[in-house]
Design a protein around this motif. Structure first.
Motif, PDB file in Angstrom:
ATOM      1  N   LEU B 254       0.836  -1.203   0.000  1.00  0.00           N
ATOM      2  CA  LEU B 254       0.000   0.000   0.000  1.00  0.00           C
ATOM      3  C   LEU B 254       0.868   1.248   0.000  1.00  0.00           C
ATOM      4  O   LEU B 254       0.515   2.262  -0.586  1.00  0.00           O
ATOM      5  N   GLU B 255       2.023   1.130   0.680  1.00  0.00           N
ATOM      6  CA  GLU B 255       2.923   2.281   0.769  1.00  0.00           C
ATOM      7  C   GLU B 255       3.358   2.723  -0.626  1.00  0.00           C
ATOM      8  O   GLU B 255       3.368   3.911  -0.948  1.00  0.00           O
ATOM      9  N   MET B 256       3.635   1.733  -1.456  1.00  0.00           N
ATOM     10  CA  MET B 256       4.083   2.019  -2.824  1.00  0.00           C
ATOM     11  C   MET B 256       2.953   2.685  -3.627  1.00  0.00           C
ATOM     12  O   MET B 256       3.197   3.608  -4.400  1.00  0.00           O
ATOM     13  N   SER B 257       1.724   2.201  -3.437  1.00  0.00           N
ATOM     14  CA  SER B 257       0.571   2.802  -4.127  1.00  0.00           C
ATOM     15  C   SER B 257       0.331   4.221  -3.632  1.00  0.00           C
ATOM     16  O   SER B 257       0.078   5.135  -4.411  1.00  0.00           O
ATOM     17  N   ALA B 258       0.404   4.376  -2.297  1.00  0.00           N
ATOM     18  CA  ALA B 258       0.134   5.679  -1.696  1.00  0.00           C
ATOM     19  C   ALA B 258       1.161   6.702  -2.145  1.00  0.00           C
ATOM     20  O   ALA B 258       0.829   7.863  -2.409  1.00  0.00           O
ATOM     21  N   LYS B 259       2.425   6.250  -2.265  1.00  0.00           N
ATOM     22  CA  LYS B 259       3.480   7.170  -2.699  1.00  0.00           C
ATOM     23  C   LYS B 259       3.157   7.756  -4.060  1.00  0.00           C
ATOM     24  O   LYS B 259       3.295   8.960  -4.277  1.00  0.00           O
ATOM     25  N   ALA B 260       2.699   6.884  -4.980  1.00  0.00           N
ATOM     26  CA  ALA B 260       2.377   7.371  -6.331  1.00  0.00           C
ATOM     27  C   ALA B 260       1.279   8.427  -6.256  1.00  0.00           C
ATOM     28  O   ALA B 260       1.356   9.469  -6.908  1.00  0.00           O
ATOM     29  N   LEU B 261       0.268   8.156  -5.432  1.00  0.00           N
ATOM     30  CA  LEU B 261      -0.838   9.118  -5.280  1.00  0.00           C
ATOM     31  C   LEU B 261      -0.330  10.445  -4.736  1.00  0.00           C
ATOM     32  O   LEU B 261      -0.704  11.517  -5.215  1.00  0.00           O
ATOM     33  N   VAL B 262       0.537  10.354  -3.716  1.00  0.00           N
ATOM     34  CA  VAL B 262       1.064  11.574  -3.079  1.00  0.00           C
ATOM     35  C   VAL B 262       1.890  12.386  -4.079  1.00  0.00           C
ATOM     36  O   VAL B 262       1.746  13.602  -4.175  1.00  0.00           O
ATOM     37  N   TRP B 263       2.740  11.685  -4.843  1.00  0.00           N
ATOM     38  CA  TRP B 263       3.590  12.408  -5.808  1.00  0.00           C
ATOM     39  C   TRP B 263       2.727  13.152  -6.824  1.00  0.00           C
ATOM     40  O   TRP B 263       2.998  14.304  -7.139  1.00  0.00           O
ATOM     41  N   VAL B 264       1.694  12.449  -7.341  1.00  0.00           N
ATOM     42  CA  VAL B 264       0.875  13.083  -8.381  1.00  0.00           C
ATOM     43  C   VAL B 264       0.068  14.242  -7.785  1.00  0.00           C
ATOM     44  O   VAL B 264      -0.024  15.321  -8.357  1.00  0.00           O
ATOM     45  N   MET B 265      -0.454  14.011  -6.578  1.00  0.00           N
ATOM     46  CA  MET B 265      -1.249  15.044  -5.914  1.00  0.00           C
ATOM     47  C   MET B 265      -0.384  16.273  -5.608  1.00  0.00           C
ATOM     48  O   MET B 265      -0.785  17.407  -5.865  1.00  0.00           O
ATOM     49  N   ALA B 266       0.811  16.003  -5.069  1.00  0.00           N
ATOM     50  CA  ALA B 266       1.691  17.118  -4.693  1.00  0.00           C
ATOM     51  C   ALA B 266       2.206  17.840  -5.937  1.00  0.00           C
ATOM     52  O   ALA B 266       2.310  19.066  -5.955  1.00  0.00           O
ATOM     53  N   PRO B 307       0.221  20.668   5.225  1.00  0.00           N
ATOM     54  CA  PRO B 307       0.217  22.071   4.772  1.00  0.00           C
ATOM     55  C   PRO B 307       0.377  22.221   3.266  1.00  0.00           C
ATOM     56  O   PRO B 307      -0.168  23.139   2.671  1.00  0.00           O
ATOM     57  N   LEU B 308       1.120  21.286   2.658  1.00  0.00           N
ATOM     58  CA  LEU B 308       1.327  21.351   1.205  1.00  0.00           C
ATOM     59  C   LEU B 308      -0.018  21.296   0.475  1.00  0.00           C
ATOM     60  O   LEU B 308      -0.290  22.079  -0.432  1.00  0.00           O
ATOM     61  N   VAL B 309      -0.872  20.347   0.915  1.00  0.00           N
ATOM     62  CA  VAL B 309      -2.187  20.189   0.292  1.00  0.00           C
ATOM     63  C   VAL B 309      -3.065  21.408   0.597  1.00  0.00           C
ATOM     64  O   VAL B 309      -3.830  21.863  -0.244  1.00  0.00           O
ATOM     65  N   LEU B 310      -2.910  21.959   1.821  1.00  0.00           N
ATOM     66  CA  LEU B 310      -3.730  23.112   2.202  1.00  0.00           C
ATOM     67  C   LEU B 310      -3.316  24.371   1.446  1.00  0.00           C
ATOM     68  O   LEU B 310      -4.163  25.149   1.005  1.00  0.00           O
ATOM     69  N   LEU B 312      -1.241  24.450  -1.359  1.00  0.00           N
ATOM     70  CA  LEU B 312      -1.219  24.239  -2.810  1.00  0.00           C
ATOM     71  C   LEU B 312      -2.227  23.141  -3.189  1.00  0.00           C
ATOM     72  O   LEU B 312      -1.832  22.044  -3.567  1.00  0.00           O
ATOM     73  N   PRO B 313      -3.529  23.420  -3.083  1.00  0.00           N
ATOM     74  CA  PRO B 313      -4.501  22.352  -3.337  1.00  0.00           C
ATOM     75  C   PRO B 313      -4.453  21.814  -4.772  1.00  0.00           C
ATOM     76  O   PRO B 313      -4.821  20.678  -5.014  1.00  0.00           O
ATOM     77  N   LYS B 314      -3.977  22.645  -5.694  1.00  0.00           N
ATOM     78  CA  LYS B 314      -3.905  22.171  -7.084  1.00  0.00           C
ATOM     79  C   LYS B 314      -2.604  21.446  -7.376  1.00  0.00           C
ATOM     80  O   LYS B 314      -2.420  20.926  -8.472  1.00  0.00           O
ATOM     81  N   GLY B 315      -1.682  21.478  -6.406  1.00  0.00           N
ATOM     82  CA  GLY B 315      -0.381  20.854  -6.634  1.00  0.00           C
ATOM     83  C   GLY B 315       0.663  21.887  -6.989  1.00  0.00           C
ATOM     84  O   GLY B 315       0.356  23.033  -7.300  1.00  0.00           O
ATOM     85  N   LEU B 316       1.892  21.413  -6.939  1.00  0.00           N
ATOM     86  CA  LEU B 316       3.053  22.290  -7.081  1.00  0.00           C
ATOM     87  C   LEU B 316       3.087  23.047  -8.413  1.00  0.00           C
ATOM     88  O   LEU B 316       3.075  24.285  -8.445  1.00  0.00           O
ATOM     89  N   LEU B 317       3.088  22.300  -9.499  1.00  0.00           N
ATOM     90  CA  LEU B 317       3.300  22.913 -10.810  1.00  0.00           C
ATOM     91  C   LEU B 317       2.181  23.870 -11.220  1.00  0.00           C
ATOM     92  O   LEU B 317       2.450  25.010 -11.612  1.00  0.00           O
ATOM     93  N   PRO B 318       0.890  23.450 -11.099  1.00  0.00           N
ATOM     94  CA  PRO B 318      -0.176  24.380 -11.460  1.00  0.00           C
ATOM     95  C   PRO B 318      -0.146  25.662 -10.632  1.00  0.00           C
ATOM     96  O   PRO B 318      -0.417  26.753 -11.139  1.00  0.00           O
ATOM     97  N   THR B 319       0.210  25.537  -9.322  1.00  0.00           N
ATOM     98  CA  THR B 319       0.249  26.724  -8.470  1.00  0.00           C
ATOM     99  C   THR B 319       1.376  27.660  -8.884  1.00  0.00           C
ATOM    100  O   THR B 319       1.190  28.879  -8.975  1.00  0.00           O
TER     101      THR B 319
END
Lengths: 243, 355
Positions: B254-266, B307-310, B312-319
């Motif tokens: 699950l950690e590996m799956s969650a990491k992918a989600l976090v990277w894309v979200m961030a 705080p990153l999600v709060l 930069l809710p759209k993520g790093l690059l779009p923000t």
């Protein structure tokens, strides 16, 4: 105009668990250019009936033939490609795009690039929404969104047009334009309209089919339906007299 | 109006940065650092697999590690049996992609969406994780490759040079090859997204009902998008296996799956470069936190992510894009105002002279 039968449903039934939303409906559009209104209170099964026709729901029983071809159980995209277009009750648009881009996407399904652009401008002007062409559709009013979706449906040049409550949320002017437009559409296509707005129905319809509890309750000329006491009492209430 | 992808400066900037890193990093840095960075490259390819299906196909998979693990195990088993590594590497793309077609068929033709899709992908990953964990013992072997249960498969062959006969890649060659793969995957996805197929995917993401009402086969489209993502995830799994020369069931975790989600979200859903940047930043932070040994690095990482999600809710690059656009507008406005002031001043001076 050909006299080929456009649409026929035989014994069409749609059940959701214990609820029968559409029950043994035998309905037909007999010739090209026919305009039919479907009437009935909320929950009568009109939208479910439309969803069965467009393959968004697979009917539990019964058959549907469109231009002589059985379509019950087909996928939505296959039915749409055969020539049925639907304006859904809540407009389904690409909210991030402009009105122009929305209509152009639909026109591109039928036409090559240059013709698609011409078609897009034609549809925008026919629907009286040229002024909205650059606007992001997610920011527009319900009535304006209805017109944009209608332009999308017509841009694909369908043989049968289904309109689910097209006049909802429209101003008087927009509604008049819609009535004119629907009549124009019947020159090249057959139209089925689900609507509650009696003034609008009077404006456009000749024949009306009344749905009640998933069944066809009455089917007649619009004037006779308006005068039909049981239809008035049960479905239309006082609004029929007022309209 | 449609803009050609080939006229997008962003594509060339990213490719140029990639090529510069690929060429100059091995000259500038020592081998240990290069090996560390290779890890980021592999995980970036993995992040791209989810960035594509989530950002451009609207498919939120909670089980991307399933395909990562499948690719890793396919490569391990095939390369141990075959001796060579080129064909196993290709198999590690094809098998996860085919499994993606199968799973996608049931999910999309079964009209599953949103949360149900997430649950199914999550559960399939857990099934693989459990299954592979229980393959300890000599009876669980495919050819010469023992699956090894929770101990994993050791001594996985290092990728061979495709040209020289059977010559293993050294760490620098591996870094260069993986960077080339990352650039190719990035460019390939950009071209795919800009194609007719990619535009239909985006239309499905935006409004599935209208897309099908325009006559597009939404379900088939989603299966294809999903399986492309699975193939890329599988390839990153193979890269991971050959990079570590070892793989264990945690690849399916699950950690590996969650990491992918976090990277894309961030990084920003709907971008490709964003998740790559997020991989580098977040993996680097994790590494440094791991070395500190003061507090569990997952806790600290969580404290950074909230705080990153709060903020930069759209993520790093779009923000960042938004901020730079805002700054540009303000700068242009100021410039225009300055111009106005100069004109006004000169008008006043001229008026004074006339008097």
């Amino acid at each position: 105009m050909s006299d080929q039968e456009i649409l026929r449903t035989t014994g069409l039934t749609m059940r959701f668990g214990g609820v029968t939303a559409v029950n043994n409906v035998n309905f037909s559009i007999d010739h090209e250019g026919e305009l039919r209104c479907l009437l009935g209170p909320n929950g009568a099964g009109k939208s479910t009936f439309f969803k069965c026709l467009t393959g968004q729901l697979v009917p539990t029983e019964g058959t549907i033939t469109f231009m002589g071809e059985p379509i019950a159980g087909m996928d939505t995209h296959e039915i749409v490609n055969l020539g049925i277009g639907i304006k859904t009750q809540v407009p389904n648009l690409f909210n991030g795009l402009s009105a122009y881009d929305n209509v152009r996407l639909a026109a591109k399904r039928k036409h090559l690039k240059r013709q698609a652009i011409e078609k897009t401008f034609d549809m925008l002007s026919n629907c009286g929404i040229e002024n909205l062409k650059g606007s992001e559709v997610g920011l527009l009013s319900h009535g304006q969104r209805q017109l944009i979706e209608l332009a999308m449906v017509l841009a694909a040049e369908p043989t049968l047009v289904l309109l689910d409550e097209p006049a909802a949320g429209m101003t008087g002017e927009e509604r008049d334009r819609l009535a004119f437009l629907v009549k124009e559409v019947t020159k090249t296509a057959s139209v089925i309209v689900v609507e509650h707005d009696m003034a609008f129905i009077k404006q456009i319809a000749k024949n009306v089919t009344v749905f009640h509890r998933g069944e066809i309750f009455a089917e007649d000329d619009v004037k006779k339906i308006m005068k039909n006491k049981s239809v008035q009492e049960i479905y239309l209430g006082k609004s029929a007299d007022a309209a | 109006m449609e803009k050609s992808i080939l006229k997008d400066p962003g594509l060339y900037v990213m490719v140029s940065i990639g090529l510069l890193i690929m060429i100059f990093l091995p000259i500038m840095m020592d081998m240990f650092a290069i090996m560390q960075i290779t890890q980021y490259v592999v995980l970036s390819v993995y992040a791209l697999s989810l960035a594509y299906i989530w950002g451009y196909g609207g498919i939120l998979s909670f089980g991307q590690s399933c395909f990562f693990g499948l690719g890793a195990y396919t490569f391990a088993v095939a390369s141990i049996n075959m001796g060579s590594t080129s064909l196993p590497f290709i198999l590690a793309i094809i098998i996860p992609a085919l499994f993606g077609v199968l799973l996608g068929y049931f999910m999309f033709y079964g009209r599953l969406s949103d949360v149900y899709l997430g649950v199914v992908t999550l559960v399939v990953t857990l099934i693989f994780w459990k299954l592979i964990n229980h393959t300890a013992g000599p009876q669980y072997a495919i050819g010469d490759a023992r699956l090894g249960g929770f101990n994993g498969i050791p001594s996985i062959p290092i990728l061979n040079m495709p040209t020289a006969n059977g010559q293993m890649m050294d760490p620098i060659q591996m870094f260069v090859t993986f960077m080339a793969i990352l650039i190719m995957v990035y460019v390939g996805l950009r071209l795919l997204i800009a194609s007719e197929f990619g535009r239909v995917s985006i239309s499905i993401r935006e409004n599935e009902v209208r897309s099908s009402l325009l006559g597009y086969d939404v379900r088939r489209h989603k299966v294809v998008v999903f399986s492309i993502g699975c193939g890329i995830a599988g390839m990153s799994g193979a890269m991971w296996a050959t990079y570590q020369t070892f793989i264990d069931p945690n690849a399916f975790s699950l950690e590996m799956s969650a990491k992918a989600l976090v990277w894309v979200m961030a990084g920003g859903v709907g971008t490709l470069a964003g998740p790559i940047i997020a991989v580098v930043i977040l993996q680097w932070i994790s590494l440094k936190l791991g070395q500190l040994n003061i507090i569990n690095n997952f806790v600290l990482l969580g404290l950074i992510l909230v705080p990153l999600v709060l903020i930069l809710p759209k993520g790093l690059l779009p923000t960042v894009k938004q901020w730079s656009q805002d700054l540009w507008t303000i700068w242009k406005k100021n410039k225009a105002n300055e111009g106005d002031t100069i004109i006004k001043e000169s008008e006043t001076v001229n008026a004074g002279r006339r008097k």
